[in-house]
Motif scaffolding. Structure first.
Motif, short mmCIF file in Angstrom:
data_model
loop_
_atom_site.label_atom_id
_atom_site.label_comp_id
_atom_site.label_asym_id
_atom_site.label_seq_id
_atom_site.Cartn_x
_atom_site.Cartn_y
_atom_site.Cartn_z
N ASP A 1 0.82 -1.22 0.00
CA ASP A 1 0.00 0.00 0.00
C ASP A 1 0.85 1.26 0.00
OD1 ASP A 1 -2.32 -1.47 -0.04
OD2 ASP A 1 -2.88 -1.05 2.04
N ARG A 2 2.09 1.14 0.42
CA ARG A 2 2.99 2.30 0.45
C ARG A 2 3.58 2.63 -0.92
NH1 ARG A 2 6.96 0.32 4.77
NH2 ARG A 2 8.30 1.75 3.64
N LEU A 3 3.37 1.75 -1.88
CA LEU A 3 3.94 1.97 -3.21
C LEU A 3 3.28 3.15 -3.91
CD1 LEU A 3 4.27 -1.68 -4.48
CD2 LEU A 3 6.10 -0.17 -3.73
N ASP A 4 4.10 3.92 -4.57
CA ASP A 4 3.64 5.07 -5.36
C ASP A 4 4.07 4.81 -6.80
OD1 ASP A 4 3.16 7.48 -6.58
OD2 ASP A 4 4.56 8.62 -5.35
N PRO A 5 3.11 4.69 -7.73
CA PRO A 5 3.47 4.43 -9.13
C PRO A 5 4.40 5.47 -9.73
CG PRO A 5 1.13 4.12 -8.82
CD PRO A 5 1.66 4.74 -7.55
N GLY A 6 4.51 6.62 -9.11
CA GLY A 6 5.41 7.65 -9.63
C GLY A 6 6.65 7.82 -8.78
#
Length: 114
Positions: free
Chosen positions: A53-58
């Motif tokens: 959930d901490r992943l940011d696609p950018g």
């Protein structure tokens, strides 16, 4: 925006407290068709994948080898939610990469967004 996952190894040169470190890419699991991004968007915030959930696609997220067992648990659960062969294959490739990371204590995974 794809979310590539890079297994890299920390390389040390020199000795003593002033030794320098660099990183070498070992293997990459690319996401050129945003398969992982789409799958993560469907499960985000459900409470079962706090690390993912901490992943940011950018952006970028580094997962240390100590965090990989938790990541593997999240990936196994994510694998149960796949709805296409492409999603299942992407999760399978990520599980294999995470297991490879566990075999090397100087390794880490880096999730890299576009």
């Amino acid at each position: 925006m794809g979310l590539d996952v890079v297994l890299y190894r920390l390389l040390h040169s020199g000795s003593g407290p002033r030794r320098s470190s660099s990183y070498a890419t070992v293997q990459v699991v690319a996401d050129p068709h945003d398969v992982l991004v789409g799958l993560l968007q469907r499960v985000r915030g459900g409470g079962r994948t706090p690390l993912l959930d901490r992943l940011d696609p950018g952006g970028e997220l580094v997962v240390a080898v100590e965090q990989v067992p938790g990541l593997l648990a999240e990936l196994r659960w994510l694998g149960e939610l796949t709805v296409s062969p492409a999603e299942a294959e992407q999760v399978r490739r990520l599980v294999a990469l995470a297991r490879r990371c566990l075999r090397d204590h100087d390794a880490a995974l880096r999730f890299e967004g576009d």
